[in-house]
Design an enzyme around this catalytic site. Structure first.
Site, mmCIF file in Angstrom:
data_model
loop_
_atom_site.group_PDB
_atom_site.id
_atom_site.type_symbol
_atom_site.label_atom_id
_atom_site.label_comp_id
_atom_site.label_asym_id
_atom_site.label_seq_id
_atom_site.Cartn_x
_atom_site.Cartn_y
_atom_site.Cartn_z
ATOM 1 N N HIS A 111 0.823 -1.210 0.000
ATOM 2 C CA HIS A 111 0.000 0.000 0.000
ATOM 3 C C HIS A 111 0.854 1.257 0.000
ATOM 4 O O HIS A 111 0.307 2.357 0.100
ATOM 5 C CB HIS A 111 -0.892 -0.025 1.234
ATOM 6 N N ASP A 274 -5.783 -2.523 -2.053
ATOM 7 C CA ASP A 274 -4.529 -1.765 -2.025
ATOM 8 C C ASP A 274 -3.642 -2.083 -3.232
ATOM 9 O O ASP A 274 -4.068 -2.754 -4.167
ATOM 10 C CB ASP A 274 -3.766 -2.033 -0.717
ATOM 11 N N ASP A 276 -1.174 -4.121 -3.997
ATOM 12 C CA ASP A 276 -0.966 -5.494 -4.461
ATOM 13 C C ASP A 276 -2.177 -6.395 -4.260
ATOM 14 O O ASP A 276 -2.098 -7.607 -4.472
ATOM 15 C CB ASP A 276 0.259 -6.107 -3.773
HETATM 16 C C1 G1P Z 1 1.631 -3.493 8.480
HETATM 17 C C2 G1P Z 1 0.369 -3.924 9.209
HETATM 18 C C3 G1P Z 1 0.337 -5.422 9.343
HETATM 19 C C4 G1P Z 1 0.490 -6.062 7.970
HETATM 20 C C5 G1P Z 1 1.725 -5.521 7.264
HETATM 21 C C6 G1P Z 1 1.826 -6.026 5.841
HETATM 22 O O1 G1P Z 1 2.751 -3.876 9.221
HETATM 23 O O2 G1P Z 1 0.266 -3.321 10.472
HETATM 24 O O3 G1P Z 1 -0.856 -5.810 9.958
HETATM 25 O O4 G1P Z 1 0.586 -7.452 8.069
HETATM 26 O O5 G1P Z 1 1.678 -4.107 7.229
HETATM 27 O O6 G1P Z 1 0.745 -5.648 5.050
HETATM 28 P P1 G1P Z 1 3.531 -2.881 10.198
HETATM 29 O O7 G1P Z 1 3.898 -1.676 9.382
HETATM 30 O O8 G1P Z 1 2.575 -2.515 11.289
HETATM 31 O O9 G1P Z 1 4.698 -3.676 10.696
HETATM 32 ZN ZN ZN Z 2 -0.825 -5.163 0.356
#
Ligand code: G1P
Ligand code: ZN
Length: 538
Positions: A111, A274, A276
């Protein structure tokens, strides 16, 4: 051919692979070093298939060609690659599983924004279709620190526009349609005829693909197959810079959709995904469904869709996700697991058949059909449930709260703050939390104060320091953790969760105000980060 190289600093894969600025990836040998470090951490792939695809962001085209050439030089038997180098994350997971590939690369920074000044990423998924486990990412990282050479074939770029198979030396390159296999899977899981019938009866929707990878999937499935009006899918063409937008389906970046859904002109259902394609945003007419509520509501109703008619083996949520899912699990007598943040922790539970549905507060929901979260899957399951129950999203949401109670929930992000200040804040909290146990605070009593530690019930591995939790006697929670996916500075995430059985219609931020204030008092977030408030509230 063998190319001599030297290690780069900091090629440590995080929660979702290696994610950096495009300009970092553009340094000579940078992508090659990482890909070779992955191959060097694997054994037994000679002659086997590797799946390749990406979300179409800037630099996707270049790295796909590099990966194909390196796969050939390293001895893979075949590469299965999406047309034009495109594949969503869940579609890649499906293809790895369906064609029993050895593994696959997903080129994406999820994202995060794209374009020449945006972000890029490479993620390796194993033969179960899921993100590389920690043991493997540790080995990859160790390799990046000592790499001295990589293997790559010479030659012209492969034409990825043409579906079909060509040879590169001893390796076959099969270019496939990115949508077909995914659509077949969705048609197996859901009652397409029931959804199509509802749409024929006048049910309207808008799906915002945010100029990212889900456009082609949504056009094919929602418009062409299920019959929603042409134009129901907006921003449906993947663009290298996502049209300058931030392809993160939340209330900040998908504000247009939110505003539409809250207006008199709203269609019956709104959704977005998002960069991907693994995340989802669900908004009914006049009601936003938080991701934490969404996974709980999907778990409560999944039996209405064909694939889940026999019930669920169990459910799981990441630790910071609200406890709404726990209430459904308790009522339905299902096992409910609490895992650290990141989809990879669900993999073992899914592989072992212990859970069927799982989700994260960060707009990720999924099931045992693949080993990634899946944006369009969540949209289709919601549509299936709405079609079967013949109720609006709002009626389903409010009915759920009446039956199970409501978890008011919000996440406050302090993005790109000074890394040193953020680390110090966490270190001081770690030193301080044992003293908070038993404290009277924010209108309650803190029953547990700890740093979340996870014992994987399947393989016995332990993950420590996954986030600081203050859990109150009534189940309310304050959680602090640092993001593992940022590419600049540090991102501090504050999660607030409060259960309420009676007052179900409050505004979320006011319902949580006392806890939010206490969370800042304890950690001194504003003064230590020098910020007046969070960058993003979801
Ligand atoms: C973030 C989200 C988490 C998700 C990850 C990948 O990670 O909080 O839930 O699995 O992106 O999409 P974070 O940046 O908090 O480590
Ligand atoms: Zn994603």
């Amino acid at each position: 051919m063998i190319v001599k190289t030297k290690p780069f600093d900091g090629q440590k894969p995080g929660t979702s692979g290696l994610r950096k600025k495009v300009t970092v990836f553009q340094q000579p040998h940078y992508a090659e070093n990482f890909i070779q470090s992955v191959f060097d951490a694997l054994t037994g792939f000679a002659g086997k298939a590797l799946v390749l695809g990406g979300d179409g962001r800037f630099y996707n085209k270049e790295v796909i060609q590099i990966a194909i050439r390196m796969a050939a030089a390293n001895g893979f038997g075949k590469v299965i690659v999406g047309q034009d180098g495109l594949l969503s994350t869940p579609a890649t997971s499906n293809i790895i599983r369906k064609y029993q590939a050895f593994g696959g690369f997903i080129l994406s920074a999820s994202h995060n924004p794209g374009g020449p000044d945006g972000d890029f990423g490479i993620k390796y998924n194993s033969s179960n279709g899921g993100p590389a486990p920690e043991k493997l990412t540790d080995a990859i990282y160790a390799n990046t620190k000592k790499i001295s050479q990589y293997k790559i074939e010479d030659g012209a770029d492969v034409d990825l526009a043409r579906i079909g198979t060509i040879q590169m030396g001893a390796m076959a390159v099969e270019v496939i349609d990115p949508v077909t296999d995914y659509q077949i899977l969705m048609e197996q899981l859901f009652d397409f005829d029931v959804i199509a019938q509802m749409i024929k009866g006048g049910f309207t929707l808008r799906f915002d693909a945010m100029s990212a990878i889900t456009g082609p999937y949504a056009h094919a499935i929602l418009e062409k197959t299920l019959g929603t009006a042409a134009g129901s899918v907006v921003n449906g063409t993947p663009l290298p810079d996502f049209g300058g937008h931030h392809p993160d389906p939340n209330l900040v970046y998908a504000k247009d959709l939110y505003d539409l859904m809250m207006s008199p002109a709203a269609p019956d259902f709104g959704a977005a995904s998002d960069g991907d394609g693994d995340r989802n945003l669900i908004i009914g007419k006049g009601v936003f469904v938080t991701p934490s509520d969404s996974v709980a509501m999907l778990a409560a109703n999944a039996h209405l869709a064909e694939a889940y008619a026999k019930g669920l083996a169990g459910v799981a949520r990441s630790m910071p996700t609200s406890a709404a899912l726990d209430r459904v699990a308790a009522a339905k007598r299902l096992d409910c697991y609490e895992t650290p943040t990141g989809w990879k922790f669900f993999g073992n539970l899914l592989d072992a058949g212990r859970i069927t549905i799982c989700g994260e507060e960060s707009a990720g929901t999924g099931s045992n059909h693949v080993r990634e979260k899946d944006g369009l899957w969540a949209v289709l399951l919601w549509l299936n449930i709405v079609a079967k129950r013949k109720l609006s999203v709002k009626e389903i949401v409010e009915g759920h709260w009446r039956e199970f109670g409501r978890n008011y929930y919000s996440r406050h992000d302090y993005e790109e703050v000074d890394a040193e200040a953020a680390n110090k804040l966490m270190a001081d909290l770690r030193a301080q939390f044992p003293k908070l146990k038993g404290a009277k605070a924010a209108g309650g009593v803190i029953a547990t104060a700890d740093d979340f530690e996870y014992l994987d019930p399947v393989d016995g591995s332990v993950s420590k320091s996954q986030g600081i939790r203050l859990i109150f006697e009534d189940g309310s929670r304050i959680i602090y953790r640092l993001s593992g996916t940022g590419t600049a500075g540090a991102t501090l995430r504050l999660y607030i969760d409060k259960f309420e059985n009676k007052q179900l219609g409050l505004e979320t931020q006011s319902a949580l105000a006392t806890l939010i204030k206490y969370a800042d008092d304890v950690a001194q977030i504003k003064s230590r980060t020098g910020r007046k408030g969070p960058t993003v509230i979801t």
